[in-house]
Motif scaffolding. Sequence first.
Motif, PDB file in Angstrom:
ATOM      1  N   ALA A 216       0.802  -1.222   0.035  1.00  0.00           N
ATOM      2  CA  ALA A 216       0.115  -0.079  -0.131  1.00  0.00           C
ATOM      3  C   ALA A 216       0.892   1.117   0.025  1.00  0.00           C
ATOM      4  CB  ALA A 216      -1.004   0.036   1.377  1.00  0.00           C
ATOM      5  N   TRP A 217       1.819   1.042   0.929  1.00  0.00           N
ATOM      6  CA  TRP A 217       2.932   2.363   0.668  1.00  0.00           C
ATOM      7  C   TRP A 217       3.434   2.598  -0.363  1.00  0.00           C
ATOM      8  CZ3 TRP A 217       3.706   6.672   3.143  1.00  0.00           C
ATOM      9  CH2 TRP A 217       5.076   7.265   2.954  1.00  0.00           C
ATOM     10  N   VAL A 220       0.735   4.496  -2.569  1.00  0.00           N
ATOM     11  CA  VAL A 220       0.280   5.670  -2.000  1.00  0.00           C
ATOM     12  C   VAL A 220       1.407   6.858  -1.873  1.00  0.00           C
ATOM     13  CG1 VAL A 220      -0.583   6.812   0.158  1.00  0.00           C
ATOM     14  CG2 VAL A 220      -1.390   4.960  -0.553  1.00  0.00           C
ATOM     15  N   ARG A 221       2.900   6.212  -1.636  1.00  0.00           N
ATOM     16  CA  ARG A 221       3.913   7.202  -1.599  1.00  0.00           C
ATOM     17  C   ARG A 221       4.154   8.386  -2.705  1.00  0.00           C
ATOM     18  NH1 ARG A 221       9.846   4.659  -0.900  1.00  0.00           N
ATOM     19  NH2 ARG A 221       9.108   4.020  -3.101  1.00  0.00           N
ATOM     20  N   ARG A 238      -5.128   4.028  -6.640  1.00  0.00           N
ATOM     21  CA  ARG A 238      -4.176   3.955  -5.474  1.00  0.00           C
ATOM     22  C   ARG A 238      -4.769   4.108  -4.185  1.00  0.00           C
ATOM     23  NH1 ARG A 238       1.129   5.199  -7.377  1.00  0.00           N
ATOM     24  NH2 ARG A 238       1.270   5.604  -9.617  1.00  0.00           N
ATOM     25  N   LEU A 239      -6.063   4.973  -4.288  1.00  0.00           N
ATOM     26  CA  LEU A 239      -6.814   5.003  -3.040  1.00  0.00           C
ATOM     27  C   LEU A 239      -7.280   3.848  -2.724  1.00  0.00           C
ATOM     28  CD1 LEU A 239      -8.162   8.597  -3.361  1.00  0.00           C
ATOM     29  CD2 LEU A 239      -6.259   7.914  -1.798  1.00  0.00           C
ATOM     30  N   ALA A 242      -5.068   1.261  -1.338  1.00  0.00           N
ATOM     31  CA  ALA A 242      -4.994   1.852   0.086  1.00  0.00           C
ATOM     32  C   ALA A 242      -5.995   1.262   0.847  1.00  0.00           C
ATOM     33  CB  ALA A 242      -4.793   3.170   0.168  1.00  0.00           C
ATOM     34  N   LEU A 246      -5.772  -1.363   4.027  1.00  0.00           N
ATOM     35  CA  LEU A 246      -6.122  -1.110   5.522  1.00  0.00           C
ATOM     36  C   LEU A 246      -7.163  -2.055   6.081  1.00  0.00           C
ATOM     37  CD1 LEU A 246      -6.636   2.780   5.617  1.00  0.00           C
ATOM     38  CD2 LEU A 246      -4.708   1.215   6.648  1.00  0.00           C
TER      39      LEU A 246
END
Lengths: 412, 361
Positions: A216-217, A220-221, A238-239, A242, A246
């Motif tokens: 996920a990082w 998102v990064r 991307r969201l 994420a 989560l």
Amino acid sequence: MSPALQGLITIIIGVGGCVGYFYFSNLFLDKVLFPASGPNAGRNINRAGMIRPWLFLAPALIALTVYLAYPVVETLRLSLTQRVPGGGYVWVGFDNYRKMSGEPKFWEALRNNMLWLIVVPAMSTAFGLLAAQLSDRIRWGNLAKSLIFMPMAISFVGAAVIWKLVYDTRPVDQEQIGVLNAVWLAFEGGPMSVLFLKIVPSLGLIAFAAAVGLIAWVFVRPMLKARDQVGGGTIPLRLLVAVAALWLIYMSLRSVIGLAGADLPYGVPQTWLTIPFWNSFFLMIVLVWIQTGFAMVILSAALRGVPEDTIEAAIVDGANPFQIFFKIKVPQIMGTIVVVWTTITIVVLKVFDIVFAMSNGQWETQVLANYMYDKLFRANDWGVGSASAMVIMLLVTPILIWNVYNARKEMR
Amino acid sequence: MAELKLKNVEKAYGEVKVLSNINLDIKTGELIVFVGPSGCGKSTLLRMIAGLEKITGGDFTIDGERMNEVPPAQRGIAMVFQSYALYPHMTVRDNMSFALKIAKKSQPEIDAAVAKAAKILQLEPYLDRLPKALSGGQRQRVAIGRSIVRDPKVYLFDEPLSNLDAALRVATRLEIAQLKESMPNSTMIYVTHDQVEAMTLATRIVVLAGGGISQVGTPLELYERPQNEFVAQFIGSPAMNLMAGEVIETGAQTRVRLANGGEAVSSVPTLAADMGLKVNIGVRPEDLVATTGPAIFTGEVEITEALGEVTLLYFRRNGGDAQVVAKLPGIHNDVRHTTVALGADPSKVHLFAKGISLLYR
């Protein structure tokens, strides 16, 4: 007549018919319809050239229309109609879909399918990649590869039977023939049981959560960094990744807590396939077992295609084996990984045989394909059955398109 | 700043020794070129210095520190590969900063190093491109840039120009020479099979053949005073002419009667004991001149190749004799099928006995 002879004759007629079709239709086109002689020879050759591809494609096109395109349209029609007693149909619009969405069993199947969709391709690809990388470096690697690949040769139903025996349960006072129960009974609640059944799985779950977090990082990064330009179209994706990550992290951490407090029934043989939620995983293992070989073979070829020079350059640059694997090798075969992943995803969405043969969708293990079969051929509810078939198709299509797109990109 | 020492270094694959008895001292700031025919082990030797191949015998030190077992990254070396070996999934910037990121350098430090290297190599406009969007020459420069950012003690080049076309090769060769000029304290080792690259770039050349070092020396030493017939023929194009003969007069100058009937005088001194010694004389094609006096070689010109500034004359071979070639300035297509007598200045005539130059015995 002996069936073998019948088969042989069928093969001869079939193959002969195909060859005959191509040979004689071509002959007819060249000699009778547009002969390459006479006053219009040039024009005829051009026309024959234009017709020939269609002539040769015709059998495949007809077969695809009759056996693929027509059933899709017919299923769509059936999903929008209702059979009336005594024969005939009535148009009911989206009634079947509404009825289906009111059934808890449908939502159970959809939820399970999603779970399969996440777990099986991820595990198969990960294990395949691991096996490919490790078996390339040992002397008996090819033997290991053959063994891992072998389940590919077993039909889904055959594999289901094998694993049903692994999960088999006998009464307490009898010898357990199922491997899993035999292992289970070896745990009696001592320190070793705590280590293997609580601490090790907890660590595994935490590692999984960490891995998901890392993925996920990575997604998102780039959005947080000013320097890297992020295409606007990828932000929702991307969201989405994420949010899904989560959720997975939350689920796995909750399981760790649940596991810590759980009072495990030591010494009692378990009927594994009736334990809700976990029994789906027991079924998934069967498909992972089969698909890992496929992933391994493709990824192994891809890994060998990584230029040796780039690996040596990374060694000189000071990368350790893990960095070489994750930063040099894996990125270079990312395209292949995506193709393998999506290919397995499509297999998973259609999964039917394993569930049908092992639990038949009981004890909350239902999946969409088995649900469809249930409705269509057992309940004889053609409307709802067709509606669920349409749902499966709707789910498969985007992944299929993406898969073909990626596979083509790989070939270029 | 680095001194490399190889002492009795050898490489064996099982029982087969591919390199043995390699003794070499490389001083700070030198550009050493390994040349040799294919399969002589020059790339293997470079990869042993890099740490990509195990050294199976002998000692290899950098600045006095034994490096035999040290992993490549800790040897203070950087390598430019023949195929560039750029990471295809990383931009030029990421390619150049990869090693620094692995070494956990700070971001400002990395940015500064990359910017500096990009400036030297004129790669600034391409920093955010992927390697596939670059031309061959640009890729080569990125590969060099990847070494520069690490500020290594020793640069290793493995045939870096062999994937470029002829014009680009000359230009890039010049760039490497300029790069060396701008970093006078860096030590470089360069592997090539192209003797022009070797002659133009090297401070010293190491000629490798048959699993060992044939000769080490400056380009001119190798050209003017080859230690053996192999080096004599390997350096220079076309190769040196060798003709068999027998010493008939010794002293400060040596006279040799040749098997082909000619006679040669060499300024290589010989002892009285050498009288009657079987020798090969060696004369470079460019040192042969037409003569009216006593000739080293007299023959019919079979083929001429006019290259513009020079003409190559290939003489008709007599039985098993080696091909004799002469290189004359200017254009001489008219001498074809005529008989020419050739001589040479005694200082240009080399003498070899059993393959070894008499200068070095």
